[in-house]
Scaffold this motif. Structure first.
Motif, PDB file in Angstrom:
ATOM      1  N   ARG A 370     -54.247  -2.919  15.319  1.00  0.00           N
ATOM      2  CA  ARG A 370     -54.648  -1.584  15.273  1.00  0.00           C
ATOM      3  C   ARG A 370     -55.322  -0.855  14.180  1.00  0.00           C
ATOM      4  O   ARG A 370     -56.016  -0.133  14.490  1.00  0.00           O
ATOM      5  CB  ARG A 370     -53.184  -0.730  15.566  1.00  0.00           C
ATOM      6  CG  ARG A 370     -52.574  -1.174  16.658  1.00  0.00           C
ATOM      7  CD  ARG A 370     -51.235  -0.107  17.026  1.00  0.00           C
ATOM      8  NE  ARG A 370     -50.512  -1.020  18.178  1.00  0.00           N
ATOM      9  CZ  ARG A 370     -50.826  -0.530  19.482  1.00  0.00           C
ATOM     10  NH1 ARG A 370     -51.663   0.218  19.601  1.00  0.00           N
ATOM     11  NH2 ARG A 370     -50.097  -1.173  20.503  1.00  0.00           N
ATOM     12  N   SER A 409     -48.160   3.316  19.218  1.00  0.00           N
ATOM     13  CA  SER A 409     -47.626   1.989  19.999  1.00  0.00           C
ATOM     14  C   SER A 409     -47.810   2.652  21.352  1.00  0.00           C
ATOM     15  O   SER A 409     -47.583   1.649  22.371  1.00  0.00           O
ATOM     16  CB  SER A 409     -46.323   1.903  19.596  1.00  0.00           C
ATOM     17  OG  SER A 409     -45.345   3.103  19.516  1.00  0.00           O
ATOM     18  N   ASP A 473     -44.775   9.942  18.362  1.00  0.00           N
ATOM     19  CA  ASP A 473     -44.620   8.479  18.637  1.00  0.00           C
ATOM     20  C   ASP A 473     -44.102   8.308  19.939  1.00  0.00           C
ATOM     21  O   ASP A 473     -43.433   9.246  20.488  1.00  0.00           O
ATOM     22  CB  ASP A 473     -43.901   8.059  17.357  1.00  0.00           C
ATOM     23  CG  ASP A 473     -44.655   8.003  16.167  1.00  0.00           C
ATOM     24  OD1 ASP A 473     -45.905   7.918  16.000  1.00  0.00           O
ATOM     25  OD2 ASP A 473     -43.965   8.163  15.129  1.00  0.00           O
TER      26      ASP A 473
END
Length: 534
Positions: A370, A409, A473
Motif C-alpha cells: 500500500r 484496508s 477506517d
C-alpha cells in the motif's frame, strides 16, 4: 555460411601511432596500423577514437590514409571524443559509456574487438569494465611489436586475444555503482517504490539478470506485474547484449491438449488432424531470446516433461517428428499457485520445479504494497500522458481523497496493479480541463466498491456524513453501521442505548446508556434526530 564482419574499436595512439616522419614511419611499429596488418586477422572496420584538437585530427586522418594503403579492405571511421582529463576515471568511463550506449551493435552480422594497446591506463581499465559488464559485446585484443624484424620490411607486430578476469578490479568497479542503480530504476520503470521487501527483491533480480542465465520463477497474484517485470528483465539483458533474440510470452492457462504441445514445441505437417502446415512453436521462436511462461503451474504433465528436456538440453522433438530441433532460450516462469503443493498433489513434476526454482521471487499484490500506491498513481498518470498526449492531474483535495481510500484496508484491489491502472485511466479520461476533481474521485470509489461487492456498505454513511465517510477506517465504518442499524430499530435514544450496552451496563452502579450513545454518535458529528430524518 556467411562470415561475420570483424569490427575493432580503440583509441588512436597519440604517442605510438605518431612515431616516424615521412617515409620513415613505415619502419616503425604503430599499433593502429599493425592491427590492420595481421595476416590471419582481417579488420573490416576500425572505429578510431581521437581527440578534438587540430593535432589529433591531423594524426587520425594520416593513420586512416595509411591504413587505406596497407589494408584497403578496412573501412576506417574516425570518432572524435573530447576528454579534458584522460586520466580521470569518472570522465573517461562516462564518455566511453555514452559511446557504447549510442553505438548500433549488430551482433548477428558482426564480431567486435576492443583494442586496448592504445589510450591511457585509465581508458584501458574502463574498456575492461564496460566489456565485462556486457555494455560492449566484444573481446579484448592487444597488439605488440615483434622482437626481431627487418629494417626495411613493414612492421606488423603480433596480437593477443585476452580472456577477461576482472576480479582484481572489483574496487574500481565499485566506483561505478550508478550503472547498477540505473538497472534497478529500469526494472521498476522509474517508480520510486517504497516497499522494503519488494525493493530487496528487485535488487536481487537485477544482479541475477546480468550475471546468470538460469531460469527465474516469479510468484504472485494476477495483476501483480509478473509479465511486466519479465519483459523489463529481458530488455535489461538485451541492453547488456546478453540476449539478441525475441521476447516470447504465453499464458499456459490458455493451452490445452494437442494445442498445448503444438503451441510450445511446434509440429510437422500431418502431426494431427487439422495440422495442414508445419509450425515452429514458441520455444523455437524464443531462440537466442527469452521465453516467459506465465501460469506455468497450469501446464499438463506431458508438456512439463518436454519442457524440462528443452531447458536442460536445449533440444526437443516437435509433435509428430522423429528429428530433434534446437533452441537456446532463457526462461522466466510465472505462477499464482504454490507449486510445492502442486508437486505434493502430483500435478507438477518435482524435477521441473527443482530446475526452475533456483531463483524464485515473490511479488506481493497491491494490498501488500500500500505504501507503493502513491508513486504508482503518478506513474499511471505519466503513462496516460505519453499514450494520449494529454497531461492530467488531481486537484489537491481530490488526490488526498483518492489516496486515503486507495491506501485504506477498505480498498480490496482484487485486480492488483492492473486494477489501479484501470482506475486511474478512467478518471484521467473523464477529467475536464486536465483536472480530476472530488466528484470524479467519489464516483470512481463507488464504482470500485460495486466491483468488489461492497455496493451497500456505506449508503447510509455517505448520506449522513458526506465526504467524512470516505475518511473512515474499515473498523470504524463497520462498527458505526452496526450501531446505526440498532438505532433505527429502537424507539428512543435510551432504548437504543440499553440494547447496545446490555452486558456492560450490568457492571455499572449508575447507568446512563443514552449519554454513552450520545457521546459515541458525537464522535462522528451525529445526533439522534439525524438518524430518523434520513
Amino acid at each position: 555460411m556467411i562470415r561475420k564482419r570483424t569490427v575493432a574499436i580503440g583509441f588512436i595512439g597519440t604517442t605510438l601511432d605518431r612515431v616516424g616522419k615521412g617515409a620513415n614511419r613505415w619502419n616503425k611499429w604503430r599499433p593502429s596500423i599493425g592491427l590492420c596488418q595481421q595476416p590471419d586477422l582481417l579488420i573490416d572496420r576500425l572505429e578510431l577514437i581521437h581527440g578534438t584538437d587540430a593535432r589529433d585530427i591531423s594524426l587520425a586522418e594520416r593513420i586512416a590514409a595509411d591504413i587505406a594503403q596497407i589494408s584497403p579492405e578496412t573501412e576506417v571511421r574516425l570518432q572524435s571524443m573530447q576528454l579534458r582529463n584522460p586520466w580521470d576515471f569518472e570522465e573517461v568511463y562516462g564518455a566511453l559509456h555514452d559511446f557504447t550506449s549510442a553505438y548500433a551493435f549488430d551482433t548477428e552480422h558482426e564480431d567486435y574487438l576492443v583494442h586496448i594497446t592504445t589510450g591511457t591506463h585509465v581508458a584501458q581499465i574502463c574498456w575492461f569494465l564496460l566489456t565485462e559488464a556486457r555494455y560492449l559485446p566484444a573481446r579484448l585484443i592487444q597488439t605488440s611489436p615483434t622482437r626481431r624484424r627487418a629494417e626495411v620490411d613493414p612492421v606488423t607486430g603480433t596480437y593477443t586475444l585476452i580472456d577477461l578476469d576482472l576480479s582484481r578490479y572489483d574496487r574500481i568497479a565499485s566506483r561505478f555503482q550508478n550503472t547498477r542503480l540505473e538497472g534497478l530504476a529500469f526494472l521498476k520503470s522509474g517508480i520510486a517504490t517504497r516497499n522494503a521487501a519488494f525493493n530487496r527483491s528487485i535488487e536481487q533480480i537485477e544482479r541475477v539478470a546480468v550475471r546468470s542465465s538460469a531460469p527465474m520463477l516469479l510468484i504472485g497474484p494476477t495483476g501483480a506485474g509478473k509479465s511486466f517485470l519479465a519483459r523489463r528483465v529481458y530488455e535489461l539483458k538485451r541492453s547488456r547484449h546478453l540476449v539478441d533474440g525475441r521476447f516470447v510470452e504465453v499464458n499456459c492457462a490458455t493451452l490445452r491438449g494437442d494445442g498445448a504441445m503444438s503451441a510450445l514445441f511446434g509440429h510437422i505437417k500431418g502431426a494431427f488432424t487439422g495440422a495442414q502446415n508445419a509450425r515452429d512453436g514458441l520455444l523455437r521462436s524464443a531462440d537466442g531470446g527469452m521465453l516467459f511462461l506465465d501460469e506455468i503451474g497450469e501446464l499438463g504433465l506431458d508438456e512439463q516433461a518436454m519442457l524440462l528436456k528443452a531447458i536442460e538440453e536445449k533440444r526437443f522433438f516437435p509433435m509428430g517428428s522423429d528429428k530433434e530441433v534446437s533452441s537456446d532460450f532463457l526462461l522466466i516462469a510465472g505462477t499464482h499457485r504454490d507449486l510445492r503443493t502442486r508437486v505434493a498433489e502430483g500435478l507438477f513434476r518435482e524435477d521441473l520445479y527443482a530446475r526452475i526454482n533456483l531463483w524464485t521471487f515473490e511479488l506481493p499484490g497491491l494490498a501488500g504494497r500500500r505504501e507503493d500506491i502513491e508513486p504508482n498513481i503518478d506513474f499511471e498518470l505519466e503513462r496516460h500522458a505519453r499514450e494520449q498526449g494529454r497531461m492530467v492531474r488531481f486537484n489537491l483535495e481530490a488526490r488526498r481523497l483518492y489516496l486515503a481510500f486507495a491506501s485504506s484496508s477498505e480498498a480490496a484491489w482484487q485486480g492488483n496493479f492492473r486494477e489501479l491502472s484501470a482506475s486511474i485511466t478512467r478518471m484521467a479520461t473523464l477529467a475536464d480541463s486536465g483536472r480530476i476533481d472530488e466528484e470524479q474521485v467519489r464516483e470512481e470509489i463507488e464504482r470500485l466498491r460495486r466491483a468488489w461487492g461492497q455496493v451497500g456498505e456505506d449508503d447510509g454513511l455517505s448520506a449522513l456524513l458526506g465526504e467524512a465517510a470516505d475518511g473512515l477506517d474499515l473498523f470504524d465504518r463497520l462498527q458505526l453501521q452496526a450501531v446505526l442499524g440498532v438505532c433505527r430499530q429502537a424507539g428512543s435514544l435510551s432504548d437504543a442505548g440499553r440494547r447496545l450496552y446490555q452486558v456492560s451496563r450490568l457492571s455499572k452502579a449508575q447507568t446512563n446508556d443514552a449519554d454513552r450513545l450520545r457521546k459515541y454518535l458525537a464522535r462522528f458529528g451525529l445526533e439522534w434526530k439525524d438518524l430518523h430524518s434520513n
